[in-house]
Design an enzyme around this catalytic site. Sequence first.
Site, short mmCIF file in Angstrom:
data_model
loop_
_atom_site.label_atom_id
_atom_site.label_comp_id
_atom_site.label_asym_id
_atom_site.label_seq_id
_atom_site.Cartn_x
_atom_site.Cartn_y
_atom_site.Cartn_z
N ASP A 67 30.23 37.24 39.73
CA ASP A 67 29.92 35.97 40.18
C ASP A 67 28.54 35.67 39.86
O ASP A 67 27.67 36.46 38.99
CB ASP A 67 30.33 35.59 41.55
N GLU B 157 38.79 29.81 42.97
CA GLU B 157 37.91 30.48 43.85
C GLU B 157 37.17 29.15 44.74
O GLU B 157 36.77 29.30 45.68
CB GLU B 157 36.77 31.22 43.14
#
Length: 342
Positions: free
Chosen positions: A227, A204
């Site tokens: 997240d 990511e």
Amino acid sequence: MTDINAVLEGLTSVNAVSGDESKMLETVQELLKDVGEAYTDSLGNIFCTFGEGYHIALEAHTDQIGFVVKSVSDDGFIKVEKCGGIDRRMLLASEVVVHGKEDLRGVISTLPPHLQKQGEEKNAPEISDISIDIGMSKEQAERYASPGDKVSFYAPFTKLFGSRVCGGSLDNRCGAAAVILAAKYIKEMNLKGVKVTVMLSSQEELGTRGAKSGLYGKNICQALAVDVSFGYSPLCKKEDCGELGKGPMVGFSPVLDKEISILLTDTADKLSIPNQREIMGAHTGTDADVISLTQKGIPTGLVSIPLKYMHSPCEIIDTEDVVNTAKLLAGYVKEKAGEVNA
């Protein structure tokens, strides 16, 4: 009952600098052994699927920022290139670990203030200017470290006051912990008509690379990404941040599915889970952006855990926010199961 501190400490103890997440699989397999079999794909994404029916993905990335070794200088210092979004302001004198043939502790070298020229103390170093001191000569260093080896910050998991904890890879191991805990809750509910896929994605920090293809071909009906987001601290604008201990932050953005966002907040209120709204512009800067574009498009929601000092070796979260994020995800899946079975 799952000890959230133990889960976080286990996850943050694994070196998984972007592009080198392979060591994460064994830890995740152990954490999910009561849920299902965990496996990985060619990009290092980790999956675990259970149940049958309406298919919901729960996603969080597991990689962390760090460096990659470029060379060893003639005087034994390690030269590096960044791997992910490094904040150059906090580099000097940071402790690191070079993951070579064996792990080597080191320090990013810094010039004593007595030897600095006027005004130099205000400058953040370029990555090309920093060197890692592992206390070895060139000959010794090359026995252990090679170009391509990864380097992580030395930032052990530390308990602070109350439910606050500190560490260097809580972005986004706390999100991974929330997803793992949610999967355990859902499995215990024994819901009918719902299939759940956990995806702990790779890379990511290099541009949401793992999530771009991870769910392709899995026939996902909806996805919930987890997240971290900005926790308020001095010098921050309050309107740009959430607050630690005030619960998960539910994302509202044009790229997110509005119905999912609303159902997430409604579910949180129904279950008396403290929650905050996070209003974003054209994109979220998370894996949710690319998951929503997978194949024909996947309706996607985003839940974030407030975190202070992002992309530093001393990130801080409140573990109650992690647990409440897991409860919210599980509650949402239960609500969808109720709709499917109505």
